[in-house]
Design a protein around this motif. Structure first.
Motif, PDB file in Angstrom:
ATOM      1  N   THR A  45       0.847  -1.193   0.000  1.00 61.57           N
ATOM      2  CA  THR A  45       0.000   0.000   0.000  1.00 61.57           C
ATOM      3  C   THR A  45       0.881   1.241   0.000  1.00 61.57           C
ATOM      4  O   THR A  45       2.050   1.172   0.365  1.00 61.57           O
ATOM      5  CB  THR A  45      -0.885   0.020   1.266  1.00 61.57           C
ATOM      6  OG1 THR A  45      -1.679   1.211   1.259  1.00 61.57           O
ATOM      7  CG2 THR A  45      -0.074  -0.014   2.551  1.00 61.57           C
ATOM      8  N   ARG A  48       1.231   7.024   4.539  1.00 58.28           N
ATOM      9  CA  ARG A  48       2.184   7.170   5.650  1.00 58.28           C
ATOM     10  C   ARG A  48       2.370   5.879   6.428  1.00 58.28           C
ATOM     11  O   ARG A  48       3.481   5.499   6.771  1.00 58.28           O
ATOM     12  CB  ARG A  48       1.674   8.267   6.607  1.00 58.28           C
ATOM     13  CG  ARG A  48       1.799   9.664   6.030  1.00 58.28           C
ATOM     14  CD  ARG A  48       0.945  10.639   6.795  1.00 58.28           C
ATOM     15  NE  ARG A  48      -0.479  10.468   6.509  1.00 58.28           N
ATOM     16  CZ  ARG A  48      -1.457  11.070   7.204  1.00 58.28           C
ATOM     17  NH1 ARG A  48      -1.170  11.844   8.216  1.00 58.28           N
ATOM     18  NH2 ARG A  48      -2.726  10.879   6.867  1.00 58.28           N
ATOM     19  N   ASN A  49       1.293   5.162   6.722  1.00 59.44           N
ATOM     20  CA  ASN A  49       1.429   3.968   7.553  1.00 59.44           C
ATOM     21  C   ASN A  49       2.054   2.817   6.777  1.00 59.44           C
ATOM     22  O   ASN A  49       2.851   2.045   7.321  1.00 59.44           O
ATOM     23  CB  ASN A  49       0.076   3.565   8.137  1.00 59.44           C
ATOM     24  CG  ASN A  49      -0.510   4.663   9.009  1.00 59.44           C
ATOM     25  OD1 ASN A  49      -1.707   4.891   9.022  1.00 59.44           O
ATOM     26  ND2 ASN A  49       0.336   5.394   9.741  1.00 59.44           N
ATOM     27  N   GLY A 146      -3.390   0.957   3.653  1.00 57.99           N
ATOM     28  CA  GLY A 146      -3.430   2.113   4.548  1.00 57.99           C
ATOM     29  C   GLY A 146      -4.834   2.693   4.499  1.00 57.99           C
ATOM     30  O   GLY A 146      -5.417   2.808   3.418  1.00 57.99           O
ATOM     31  N   GLY A 148      -7.244   5.781   4.787  1.00 62.43           N
ATOM     32  CA  GLY A 148      -7.202   7.248   4.761  1.00 62.43           C
ATOM     33  C   GLY A 148      -8.136   7.841   5.803  1.00 62.43           C
ATOM     34  O   GLY A 148      -9.056   7.173   6.291  1.00 62.43           O
ATOM     35  N   PRO A 149      -7.951   9.115   6.136  1.00 62.52           N
ATOM     36  CA  PRO A 149      -8.806   9.764   7.138  1.00 62.52           C
ATOM     37  C   PRO A 149     -10.280   9.796   6.732  1.00 62.52           C
ATOM     38  O   PRO A 149     -11.160   9.966   7.574  1.00 62.52           O
ATOM     39  CB  PRO A 149      -8.250  11.193   7.224  1.00 62.52           C
ATOM     40  CG  PRO A 149      -6.903  11.146   6.603  1.00 62.52           C
ATOM     41  CD  PRO A 149      -6.884   9.996   5.642  1.00 62.52           C
ATOM     42  N   LYS A 178      -8.623  12.995  -3.582  1.00 64.06           N
ATOM     43  CA  LYS A 178      -7.280  13.268  -3.053  1.00 64.06           C
ATOM     44  C   LYS A 178      -6.316  13.309  -4.228  1.00 64.06           C
ATOM     45  O   LYS A 178      -6.375  12.430  -5.097  1.00 64.06           O
ATOM     46  CB  LYS A 178      -6.905  12.145  -2.074  1.00 64.06           C
ATOM     47  CG  LYS A 178      -5.495  12.241  -1.512  1.00 64.06           C
ATOM     48  CD  LYS A 178      -5.213  11.063  -0.567  1.00 64.06           C
ATOM     49  CE  LYS A 178      -3.778  11.090  -0.074  1.00 64.06           C
ATOM     50  NZ  LYS A 178      -3.455   9.933   0.779  1.00 64.06           N
ATOM     51  N   ARG A 183      -5.844   7.742 -10.905  1.00 65.48           N
ATOM     52  CA  ARG A 183      -5.204   6.661 -10.167  1.00 65.48           C
ATOM     53  C   ARG A 183      -5.594   5.313 -10.768  1.00 65.48           C
ATOM     54  O   ARG A 183      -6.515   5.232 -11.589  1.00 65.48           O
ATOM     55  CB  ARG A 183      -5.657   6.704  -8.693  1.00 65.48           C
ATOM     56  CG  ARG A 183      -5.165   7.923  -7.944  1.00 65.48           C
ATOM     57  CD  ARG A 183      -6.026   8.217  -6.733  1.00 65.48           C
ATOM     58  NE  ARG A 183      -5.396   9.216  -5.881  1.00 65.48           N
ATOM     59  CZ  ARG A 183      -4.757   8.967  -4.744  1.00 65.48           C
ATOM     60  NH1 ARG A 183      -4.710   7.733  -4.274  1.00 65.48           N
ATOM     61  NH2 ARG A 183      -4.180   9.913  -4.040  1.00 65.48           N
TER      62      ARG A 183
HETATM   63  O1  LIG Z   1      -3.420   8.074  -1.462  1.00 63.06           O
HETATM   64  C1  LIG Z   1      -3.293   7.112  -0.748  1.00 63.06           C
HETATM   65  O2  LIG Z   1      -3.646   7.193   0.582  1.00 63.06           O
HETATM   66  C2  LIG Z   1      -3.872   6.061   1.382  1.00 63.06           C
HETATM   67  C3  LIG Z   1      -3.701   6.424   2.858  1.00 63.06           C
HETATM   68  O3  LIG Z   1      -2.634   7.332   3.028  1.00 63.06           O
HETATM   69  P1  LIG Z   1      -2.251   7.987   4.432  1.00 63.06           P
HETATM   70  O4  LIG Z   1      -1.043   8.818   4.156  1.00 63.06           O
HETATM   71  O5  LIG Z   1      -3.430   8.801   4.897  1.00 63.06           O
HETATM   72  O6  LIG Z   1      -1.954   6.854   5.380  1.00 63.06           O
HETATM   73  C4  LIG Z   1      -3.061   4.885   0.930  1.00 63.06           C
HETATM   74  O7  LIG Z   1      -3.540   3.765   1.542  1.00 63.06           O
HETATM   75  C5  LIG Z   1      -3.143   4.694  -0.572  1.00 63.06           C
HETATM   76  O8  LIG Z   1      -2.393   3.561  -0.951  1.00 63.06           O
HETATM   77  C6  LIG Z   1      -2.623   5.892  -1.231  1.00 63.06           C
HETATM   78  O9  LIG Z   1      -2.549   5.851  -2.631  1.00 63.06           O
END
Ligand SMILES: O=C1O[C@H](COP(=O)(O)O)[C@@H](O)[C@H](O)[C@H]1O
Length: 252
Positions: A45, A48-49, A146, A148-149, A178, A183
């Motif tokens: 994925t 950040r995580n 991961g 997302g919020p 986002k 994508r």
């Molecule tokens: O854009 C994306 O965001 C998610 C989550 O990202 P985060 O930084 O809020 O943890 C991610 O899972 C996805 O792969 C990615 O393309």
């Protein structure tokens, strides 16, 4: 709320510990799969995580226990940008971990870039990735996501038509809320074909997402709620777990 037997919620003290614990868990899952069948397949994925887990894995001496040459690597989603772009999940994964591993290039399957053979056509790129997936037998051993919020997983966003795609394994995503707007993403049916789905969420900005996704079955409203494998694991830190009922969570 008591989670069903095929779903577990593990809460770690903070995001660093969560990343290290998830990395250790991934090493074990890969070595177990390799002991059983000679190889392992993992879906990576972005975010950040996800990158935190890869960085923790890069720093773990136990990574030497893995036969990296026999790991099949896929991606759950990708930002449709030129190869090597710093915002591509592939670029970030290479920097966090992959460039340091003795991988077999034939088993590393990044999603196509916007300057690749399909040019700027995300539909063609998604179809090509679906064909690449179909050519390799067997379910994914571990699929990382991961959260997302806003509860998005991969590039499946709440209310976006891509969440409802069920007739293919990979879809183009346009007008994503986002950036970047274009994508490529695995679909929910492809995600659900995995043996294990691990959802990663750390930080207080993920608390509402975790509570919402764990409290609904409506994947259109909360895509993370629809991300289930034969076994599903939510890996959280305490900040992200703040909104979920105590009964749903166990200490990691
Ligand atoms: O854009 C994306 O965001 C998610 C989550 O990202 P985060 O930084 O809020 O943890 C991610 O899972 C996805 O792969 C990615 O393309």
């Amino acid at each position: 709320m008591t989670p069903p037997p095929d779903l577990a919620v593990l809460v770690h003290r903070d995001k660093e510990l969560m990343a290290h614990a998830a990395a250790a868990r991934l090493i074990t899952a890969i070595t177990d799969a390799q002991a059983a069948s000679g190889s392992a397949s993992v879906v990576l994925t972005g975010g950040r995580n996800g990158n935190g887990l890869l960085a923790a894995l890069a720093g773990s001496p136990a990574r030497e226990a893995v036969d990296w040459h026999h790991v099949e690597l896929w991606w759950g989603d990708e930002r449709f940008l030129p190869d090597g772009h710093p915002d591509r999940n592939h670029t970030q994964a290479r920097e966090a971990l992959l460039d340091a591993l003795p991988l077999d290039a034939r088993r590393v399957h990044p999603m196509p870039a916007s300057d690749g053979p399909h040019g700027g056509d995300p539909e063609a790129a998604a179809a090509a990735y679906a064909a690449e997936l179909a050519a390799v037998p067997g379910p994914f051993d571990v699929l990382l996501l991961g959260v997302g919020p806003d509860t998005h997983v991969a590039s499946l966003f709440p209310g976006h038509p891509a969440v409802r795609v069920t007739d293919r394994t990979v879809t183009a995503v346009t007008e994503a809320p986002k950036p970047p707007p274009t994508r490529i993403s695995l679909t929910l049916p492809a995600i659900r074909s995995a043996r294990e789905v691990w959802l990663l969420a750390a930080g207080e900005d993920k608390a509402e997402a975790a509570a919402t996704a764990l409290g609904t079955d409506d994947a259109t409203r909360a895509p993370a709620s629809g991300a289930r494998g034969a076994r599903t694991l939510w890996l959280l830190d305490e900040a992200a777990a703040a909104g979920i009922p105590q009964a749903a969570a166990s200490d990691g």
